[in-house]
Design a protein around this motif. Structure first.
Motif, PDB file in Angstrom:
ATOM      1  N   SER A  69       0.819  -1.211   0.000  1.00  0.00           N
ATOM      2  CA  SER A  69       0.000   0.000   0.000  1.00  0.00           C
ATOM      3  C   SER A  69       0.856   1.265   0.000  1.00  0.00           C
ATOM      4  N   GLY A  70       2.174   1.107  -0.207  1.00  0.00           N
ATOM      5  CA  GLY A  70       3.041   2.273  -0.334  1.00  0.00           C
ATOM      6  C   GLY A  70       3.613   2.777   0.973  1.00  0.00           C
ATOM      7  N   ARG A  71       3.359   2.099   2.061  1.00  0.00           N
ATOM      8  CA  ARG A  71       3.893   2.505   3.364  1.00  0.00           C
ATOM      9  C   ARG A  71       5.166   1.690   3.622  1.00  0.00           C
ATOM     10  N   TYR A  72       6.155   1.964   2.775  1.00  0.00           N
ATOM     11  CA  TYR A  72       7.366   1.158   2.726  1.00  0.00           C
ATOM     12  C   TYR A  72       8.130   1.138   4.041  1.00  0.00           C
ATOM     13  N   ASP A  73       8.359   2.286   4.628  1.00  0.00           N
ATOM     14  CA  ASP A  73       9.167   2.335   5.842  1.00  0.00           C
ATOM     15  C   ASP A  73       8.555   1.504   6.963  1.00  0.00           C
ATOM     16  N   GLN A  74       7.249   1.631   7.164  1.00  0.00           N
ATOM     17  CA  GLN A  74       6.577   0.871   8.218  1.00  0.00           C
ATOM     18  C   GLN A  74       6.634  -0.632   7.925  1.00  0.00           C
ATOM     19  N   GLY A  75       6.356  -0.988   6.688  1.00  0.00           N
ATOM     20  CA  GLY A  75       6.380  -2.399   6.309  1.00  0.00           C
ATOM     21  C   GLY A  75       7.766  -3.007   6.431  1.00  0.00           C
ATOM     22  N   LEU A  76       8.775  -2.264   5.989  1.00  0.00           N
ATOM     23  CA  LEU A  76      10.138  -2.784   6.056  1.00  0.00           C
ATOM     24  C   LEU A  76      10.597  -2.964   7.499  1.00  0.00           C
ATOM     25  N   LEU A  77      10.203  -2.073   8.393  1.00  0.00           N
ATOM     26  CA  LEU A  77      10.562  -2.239   9.812  1.00  0.00           C
ATOM     27  C   LEU A  77      10.026  -3.553  10.365  1.00  0.00           C
ATOM     28  N   ILE A  78       8.787  -3.850  10.055  1.00  0.00           N
ATOM     29  CA  ILE A  78       8.181  -5.101  10.532  1.00  0.00           C
ATOM     30  C   ILE A  78       8.887  -6.299   9.916  1.00  0.00           C
ATOM     31  N   LEU A  79       9.133  -6.254   8.611  1.00  0.00           N
ATOM     32  CA  LEU A  79       9.768  -7.387   7.930  1.00  0.00           C
ATOM     33  C   LEU A  79      11.228  -7.567   8.354  1.00  0.00           C
ATOM     34  N   GLU A  80      11.927  -6.474   8.611  1.00  0.00           N
ATOM     35  CA  GLU A  80      13.315  -6.579   9.085  1.00  0.00           C
ATOM     36  C   GLU A  80      13.373  -7.222  10.461  1.00  0.00           C
ATOM     37  N   ALA A  81      12.475  -6.814  11.348  1.00  0.00           N
ATOM     38  CA  ALA A  81      12.430  -7.425  12.678  1.00  0.00           C
ATOM     39  C   ALA A  81      12.077  -8.903  12.573  1.00  0.00           C
ATOM     40  N   LEU A  82      11.162  -9.220  11.700  1.00  0.00           N
ATOM     41  CA  LEU A  82      10.750 -10.609  11.516  1.00  0.00           C
ATOM     42  C   LEU A  82      11.901 -11.453  10.955  1.00  0.00           C
ATOM     43  N   ALA A  83      12.681 -10.890  10.052  1.00  0.00           N
ATOM     44  CA  ALA A  83      13.806 -11.632   9.463  1.00  0.00           C
ATOM     45  C   ALA A  83      14.847 -11.998  10.518  1.00  0.00           C
ATOM     46  N   LYS A  84      14.925 -11.229  11.585  1.00  0.00           N
ATOM     47  CA  LYS A  84      15.871 -11.506  12.675  1.00  0.00           C
ATOM     48  C   LYS A  84      15.323 -12.524  13.669  1.00  0.00           C
ATOM     49  N   ASP A  85      14.030 -12.790  13.587  1.00  0.00           N
ATOM     50  CA  ASP A  85      13.384 -13.734  14.499  1.00  0.00           C
ATOM     51  C   ASP A  85      13.842 -15.149  14.145  1.00  0.00           C
ATOM     52  N   THR A  86      14.403 -15.839  15.112  1.00  0.00           N
ATOM     53  CA  THR A  86      14.913 -17.187  14.846  1.00  0.00           C
ATOM     54  C   THR A  86      13.800 -18.180  14.537  1.00  0.00           C
ATOM     55  N   ASN A  87      12.559 -17.858  14.885  1.00  0.00           N
ATOM     56  CA  ASN A  87      11.433 -18.743  14.593  1.00  0.00           C
ATOM     57  C   ASN A  87      10.878 -18.545  13.179  1.00  0.00           C
ATOM     58  N   ALA A  88      11.287 -17.464  12.528  1.00  0.00           N
ATOM     59  CA  ALA A  88      10.752 -17.160  11.199  1.00  0.00           C
ATOM     60  C   ALA A  88      11.324 -18.123  10.166  1.00  0.00           C
ATOM     61  N   GLU A  89      10.517 -18.444   9.194  1.00  0.00           N
ATOM     62  CA  GLU A  89      10.945 -19.325   8.103  1.00  0.00           C
ATOM     63  C   GLU A  89      11.687 -18.512   7.053  1.00  0.00           C
ATOM     64  N   GLN A  90      12.340 -19.202   6.152  1.00  0.00           N
ATOM     65  CA  GLN A  90      13.087 -18.553   5.067  1.00  0.00           C
ATOM     66  C   GLN A  90      12.172 -17.682   4.214  1.00  0.00           C
ATOM     67  N   ALA A  91      10.922 -18.084   4.058  1.00  0.00           N
ATOM     68  CA  ALA A  91       9.980 -17.301   3.244  1.00  0.00           C
ATOM     69  C   ALA A  91       9.846 -15.882   3.785  1.00  0.00           C
ATOM     70  N   SER A  92       9.894 -15.716   5.100  1.00  0.00           N
ATOM     71  CA  SER A  92       9.804 -14.368   5.679  1.00  0.00           C
ATOM     72  C   SER A  92      11.023 -13.542   5.304  1.00  0.00           C
ATOM     73  N   ARG A  93      12.188 -14.170   5.292  1.00  0.00           N
ATOM     74  CA  ARG A  93      13.405 -13.460   4.888  1.00  0.00           C
ATOM     75  C   ARG A  93      13.353 -13.121   3.388  1.00  0.00           C
ATOM     76  N   ASP A  94      12.830 -14.037   2.603  1.00  0.00           N
ATOM     77  CA  ASP A  94      12.670 -13.780   1.166  1.00  0.00           C
ATOM     78  C   ASP A  94      11.704 -12.628   0.929  1.00  0.00           C
ATOM     79  N   ASN A  95      10.638 -12.582   1.711  1.00  0.00           N
ATOM     80  CA  ASN A  95       9.666 -11.494   1.570  1.00  0.00           C
ATOM     81  C   ASN A  95      10.306 -10.142   1.872  1.00  0.00           C
ATOM     82  N   LEU A  96      11.229 -10.122   2.830  1.00  0.00           N
ATOM     83  CA  LEU A  96      11.938  -8.880   3.126  1.00  0.00           C
ATOM     84  C   LEU A  96      12.713  -8.417   1.900  1.00  0.00           C
ATOM     85  N   LEU A  97      13.394  -9.334   1.236  1.00  0.00           N
ATOM     86  CA  LEU A  97      14.161  -8.967   0.037  1.00  0.00           C
ATOM     87  C   LEU A  97      13.252  -8.441  -1.072  1.00  0.00           C
TER      88      LEU A  97
END
Length: 185
Positions: free
Chosen positions: A83-111
């Motif tokens: 929806s164009g709210r890149y900064d907010q979305g990226l903050l959530i996805l970056e934090a999620l990518a650092k979560d050891t419980n997150a799957e690779q798909a979450s890290r791929d989504n960040l990219l």
């Protein structure tokens, strides 16, 4: 039964029928409002239908009952980016990518989200540069002296008409858009 409705909603979603999927997911959520996967499913269906603000609300509602739910966090981040709210979305996805419980798909989504954000920012910069160039061109055009397209000879003065007719044509140089020399540094 919420599980049956969820399964039917997934089938509809797989067939590209997001509106029917949403109806099933919403009915399932209404009957079982403590199940975070149903919030994720309703939000995804709303997002696929282009209702990103509504999807984000559903994801946030789900996070109130399951704050660490990876699917809800991932989907909220993606929806914000879409929806164009890149900064907010990226903050959530970056934090999620650092979560050891997150799957690779979450890290791929960040990219993917980072790529979308970079592309959108580049498009905005290009549009701003084009708008500035067009404004400069309009200013230059407005400042250009006006010359008549043709001169009408007056019958009372045939010698003046002959001089005008034999004069060389005035050339009007124009430059392709974006090629006008820029002002100083």
């Amino acid at each position: 039964n919420a599980d049956a409705r969820y399964g039917l909603g997934r089938t509809y979603l797989d067939q590209g029928q997001s509106d029917l999927a949403l109806a099933e997911f919403q009915a399932a959520l209404d009957s079982n409002p403590r199940d975070p996967r149903l919030y994720a499913a309703v939000g995804v269906a709303k997002g696929l239908l282009g209702a990103h603000a509504e999807a984000q609300k559903v994801f946030r509602d789900g996070l109130t009952i399951a704050p660490q739910d990876i699917a809800l966090r991932n989907n909220l981040g993606l929806s914000l980016v879409q929806s164009g709210r890149y900064d907010q979305g990226l903050l959530i996805l970056e934090a999620l990518a650092k979560d050891t419980n997150a799957e690779q798909a979450s890290r791929d989504n960040l990219l993917v989200a980072q790529g979308l954000a970079a592309t959108a920012r580049a498009a905005i910069m290009l549009a701003e540069a084009q708008a500035e160039a067009l404004a400069r061109a309009a200013t230059l055009e407005a400042a250009k002296p006006k010359t008549p397209d043709r001169v009408q000879a007056q019958p009372e003065n045939p010698s003046e008409a002959a001089k005008i007719a034999s004069a060389p044509a005035v050339l009007d140089f124009s430059f392709p858009q974006g090629s006008w020399p820029m002002d100083g540094p």
